[in-house]
Design a protein around this motif. Sequence first.
Motif, PDB file in Angstrom:
ATOM      1  N   ARG A 255       0.839  -1.193   0.000  1.00 28.93           N
ATOM      2  CA  ARG A 255       0.000   0.000   0.000  1.00 28.93           C
ATOM      3  C   ARG A 255       0.880   1.252   0.000  1.00 28.93           C
ATOM      4  O   ARG A 255       1.531   1.545   0.986  1.00 28.93           O
ATOM      5  N   PRO A 256       0.913   1.990  -1.108  1.00 27.59           N
ATOM      6  CA  PRO A 256       1.751   3.182  -1.158  1.00 27.59           C
ATOM      7  C   PRO A 256       1.235   4.248  -0.191  1.00 27.59           C
ATOM      8  O   PRO A 256       0.061   4.303   0.120  1.00 27.59           O
ATOM      9  N   SER A 257       2.120   5.077   0.283  1.00 23.38           N
ATOM     10  CA  SER A 257       1.719   6.170   1.165  1.00 23.38           C
ATOM     11  C   SER A 257       2.362   7.452   0.669  1.00 23.38           C
ATOM     12  O   SER A 257       3.381   7.427  -0.013  1.00 23.38           O
ATOM     13  N   ARG A 258       1.749   8.567   1.028  1.00 26.24           N
ATOM     14  CA  ARG A 258       2.270   9.849   0.591  1.00 26.24           C
ATOM     15  C   ARG A 258       2.222  10.811   1.760  1.00 26.24           C
ATOM     16  O   ARG A 258       1.140  11.102   2.276  1.00 26.24           O
ATOM     17  N   LYS A 259       3.370  11.289   2.185  1.00 24.16           N
ATOM     18  CA  LYS A 259       3.438  12.184   3.325  1.00 24.16           C
ATOM     19  C   LYS A 259       3.627  13.607   2.835  1.00 24.16           C
ATOM     20  O   LYS A 259       4.540  13.893   2.059  1.00 24.16           O
ATOM     21  N   ARG A 260       2.765  14.501   3.287  1.00 26.33           N
ATOM     22  CA  ARG A 260       2.857  15.901   2.893  1.00 26.33           C
ATOM     23  C   ARG A 260       3.845  16.634   3.802  1.00 26.33           C
ATOM     24  O   ARG A 260       3.979  16.300   4.970  1.00 26.33           O
ATOM     25  N   PRO A 261       4.494  17.642   3.258  1.00 30.13           N
ATOM     26  CA  PRO A 261       5.395  18.433   4.109  1.00 30.13           C
ATOM     27  C   PRO A 261       4.599  19.188   5.169  1.00 30.13           C
ATOM     28  O   PRO A 261       3.428  19.536   4.963  1.00 30.13           O
ATOM     29  N   ALA A 262       5.244  19.439   6.294  1.00 30.92           N
ATOM     30  CA  ALA A 262       4.571  20.167   7.367  1.00 30.92           C
ATOM     31  C   ALA A 262       4.269  21.593   6.925  1.00 30.92           C
ATOM     32  O   ALA A 262       5.060  22.214   6.212  1.00 30.92           O
ATOM     33  N   CYS A 263       3.107  22.098   7.325  1.00 32.51           N
ATOM     34  CA  CYS A 263       2.743  23.472   6.995  1.00 32.51           C
ATOM     35  C   CYS A 263       3.667  24.426   7.765  1.00 32.51           C
ATOM     36  O   CYS A 263       3.796  24.314   8.989  1.00 32.51           O
ATOM     37  N   PRO A 264       4.312  25.364   7.082  1.00 34.78           N
ATOM     38  CA  PRO A 264       5.281  26.241   7.758  1.00 34.78           C
ATOM     39  C   PRO A 264       4.657  27.412   8.517  1.00 34.78           C
ATOM     40  O   PRO A 264       5.379  28.168   9.173  1.00 34.78           O
ATOM     41  N   TYR A 265       3.329  27.556   8.426  1.00 33.95           N
ATOM     42  CA  TYR A 265       2.691  28.727   9.012  1.00 33.95           C
ATOM     43  C   TYR A 265       1.893  28.359  10.265  1.00 33.95           C
ATOM     44  O   TYR A 265       1.315  27.269  10.339  1.00 33.95           O
ATOM     45  N   PRO A 266       1.825  29.264  11.235  1.00 31.51           N
ATOM     46  CA  PRO A 266       1.000  28.993  12.424  1.00 31.51           C
ATOM     47  C   PRO A 266      -0.484  29.050  12.091  1.00 31.51           C
ATOM     48  O   PRO A 266      -0.894  29.712  11.131  1.00 31.51           O
ATOM     49  N   ASN A 267      -1.283  28.331  12.862  1.00 33.88           N
ATOM     50  CA  ASN A 267      -2.724  28.305  12.644  1.00 33.88           C
ATOM     51  C   ASN A 267      -3.335  29.615  13.159  1.00 33.88           C
ATOM     52  O   ASN A 267      -3.284  29.894  14.356  1.00 33.88           O
ATOM     53  N   PRO A 268      -3.940  30.413  12.268  1.00 35.35           N
ATOM     54  CA  PRO A 268      -4.516  31.684  12.706  1.00 35.35           C
ATOM     55  C   PRO A 268      -5.908  31.554  13.315  1.00 35.35           C
ATOM     56  O   PRO A 268      -6.506  32.550  13.722  1.00 35.35           O
ATOM     57  N   GLY A 269      -6.438  30.320  13.355  1.00 34.86           N
ATOM     58  CA  GLY A 269      -7.771  30.129  13.937  1.00 34.86           C
ATOM     59  C   GLY A 269      -8.792  29.708  12.910  1.00 34.86           C
ATOM     60  O   GLY A 269      -8.460  29.282  11.810  1.00 34.86           O
ATOM     61  N   ARG A 270     -10.057  29.848  13.261  1.00 38.35           N
ATOM     62  CA  ARG A 270     -11.138  29.377  12.403  1.00 38.35           C
ATOM     63  C   ARG A 270     -11.435  30.340  11.257  1.00 38.35           C
ATOM     64  O   ARG A 270     -11.236  31.551  11.364  1.00 38.35           O
TER      65      ARG A 270
ATOM     66  N   VAL B 291      -3.420  20.740   5.546  1.00 38.98           N
ATOM     67  CA  VAL B 291      -4.418  19.716   5.264  1.00 38.98           C
ATOM     68  C   VAL B 291      -4.430  18.722   6.421  1.00 38.98           C
ATOM     69  O   VAL B 291      -3.431  18.040   6.678  1.00 38.98           O
ATOM     70  N   ALA B 292      -5.552  18.657   7.120  1.00 37.64           N
ATOM     71  CA  ALA B 292      -5.684  17.787   8.288  1.00 37.64           C
ATOM     72  C   ALA B 292      -6.468  16.533   7.925  1.00 37.64           C
ATOM     73  O   ALA B 292      -7.396  16.577   7.125  1.00 37.64           O
ATOM     74  N   SER B 293      -6.082  15.419   8.519  1.00 40.00           N
ATOM     75  CA  SER B 293      -6.759  14.148   8.238  1.00 40.00           C
ATOM     76  C   SER B 293      -7.945  13.894   9.166  1.00 40.00           C
ATOM     77  O   SER B 293      -8.701  12.964   8.960  1.00 40.00           O
ATOM     78  N   SER B 294      -8.096  14.736  10.193  1.00 43.67           N
ATOM     79  CA  SER B 294      -9.185  14.549  11.152  1.00 43.67           C
ATOM     80  C   SER B 294      -9.673  15.915  11.636  1.00 43.67           C
ATOM     81  O   SER B 294      -9.059  16.947  11.348  1.00 43.67           O
ATOM     82  N   ILE B 295     -10.768  15.906  12.381  1.00 43.35           N
ATOM     83  CA  ILE B 295     -11.359  17.126  12.924  1.00 43.35           C
ATOM     84  C   ILE B 295     -11.017  17.237  14.410  1.00 43.35           C
ATOM     85  O   ILE B 295     -11.131  16.271  15.160  1.00 43.35           O
ATOM     86  N   SER B 296     -10.591  18.427  14.809  1.00 40.20           N
ATOM     87  CA  SER B 296     -10.355  18.714  16.222  1.00 40.20           C
ATOM     88  C   SER B 296     -10.852  20.126  16.506  1.00 40.20           C
ATOM     89  O   SER B 296     -11.350  20.817  15.606  1.00 40.20           O
ATOM     90  N   ARG B 297     -10.690  20.568  17.732  1.00 36.72           N
ATOM     91  CA  ARG B 297     -11.102  21.933  18.082  1.00 36.72           C
ATOM     92  C   ARG B 297     -10.250  22.980  17.375  1.00 36.72           C
ATOM     93  O   ARG B 297     -10.619  24.155  17.321  1.00 36.72           O
ATOM     94  N   LEU B 298      -9.107  22.556  16.836  1.00 34.64           N
ATOM     95  CA  LEU B 298      -8.217  23.479  16.148  1.00 34.64           C
ATOM     96  C   LEU B 298      -8.498  23.580  14.651  1.00 34.64           C
ATOM     97  O   LEU B 298      -7.902  24.407  13.968  1.00 34.64           O
ATOM     98  N   THR B 299      -9.400  22.739  14.143  1.00 33.97           N
ATOM     99  CA  THR B 299      -9.690  22.734  12.710  1.00 33.97           C
ATOM    100  C   THR B 299     -10.352  24.048  12.302  1.00 33.97           C
ATOM    101  O   THR B 299     -11.328  24.482  12.926  1.00 33.97           O
ATOM    102  N   SER B 300      -9.828  24.672  11.262  1.00 34.07           N
ATOM    103  CA  SER B 300     -10.354  25.963  10.811  1.00 34.07           C
ATOM    104  C   SER B 300     -11.580  25.822   9.931  1.00 34.07           C
ATOM    105  O   SER B 300     -12.461  26.688   9.937  1.00 34.07           O
TER     106      SER B 300
END
Length: 327
Positions: free
Chosen positions: A224-239, A276-285
């Motif tokens: 099963r191939p996988s693809r890892k995205r680079p980490a987002c370089p910017y801070p989360n500004p909120g919703r 790009v997030a794979s799940s929903i949390s309280r931090l999801t915009s």
Amino acid sequence: MLEDRATAVSSPTQWPAAYPNGYAVVDVETTGLARDDRIISAAVYRLDARGEVEDHWYTLVNPERDPGPVWIHGLTSEVLAGAPLFADVAEEFAARLDGRVLVAHNAVFDWQMIAREYARVRGEAPVRQRLCTIALSKELGLPLPNFKLESLAAHYGVVQQRAHHALDDARVLAEAFRPSLRAAAAGGVRLPLLECRPLTEWSDRPVPRQSTGGYGGYRSGSWRPSRKRPACPYPNPGRYEEGKRLKQGMRVAFSGDTSTERELLEDRATEAGLHVASSISRLTSLLVTNDPDSGTSKTVKARQYGTPVVDEAAFGQLLRDVDPADG
């Protein structure tokens, strides 16, 4: 056909008017589980409104590449070499699906594989709704030890003869779906139907073509191939706030079918500076979904957390003008 066991409910005389008029029970075997994998066999059992079998159809498909986990599906390169291409069976496959609800065990997987194959041949599968028998089993509260097809089959006394063979898996599912459908009708259960959106934009990555060895570059446990995205370089500004722009660093999640292939949509979000997030949390915009009323875990959590929700078209507009991150 097997007789329904005592656990099944006989067909009610008053059938729910809102239920579909017909079903296409589908199983596909594939070269793997990733977006670039291909269908190598497909089976369809057509059922009437009350779940009775009308006919069935089966075909092998030449994937023009390594067949993947032969130890699971048993289809080698030699077996598939003389099989038709998907383009050759697309019309017949579509005729079997036309105007019916697609039924499958873990239906999102089968639908996505089918939608991608039609996108490759620049066509669309005539399917507008799907029904997952795992979701239906949960709605009915069936006392299953797990939600594998073999457990659902055993519950209704359906005998599997060739697991991971598309025709037999489709037969087993059709026989198990009939009593499940009758139980739902008798109990007035709302069927867990979800929208199917055909892919209108698709891009294949290069993959290994068919090899003579059958297993090619695949090994058990690593196919099963996988693809890892680079980490987002910017801070989360909120919703995200309705009427405003997206901002780099915002965490965006996706749920359900999209007209643009999911990975392309995620690529565009990443290129715009979004996380790009794979799940929903309280931090999801923001959650992007074309079916906000579905019962998926992401939509349920989005409602719980008050996460803003937009559809694919609105998200596409927002991507055109994303504000830069602070600083």
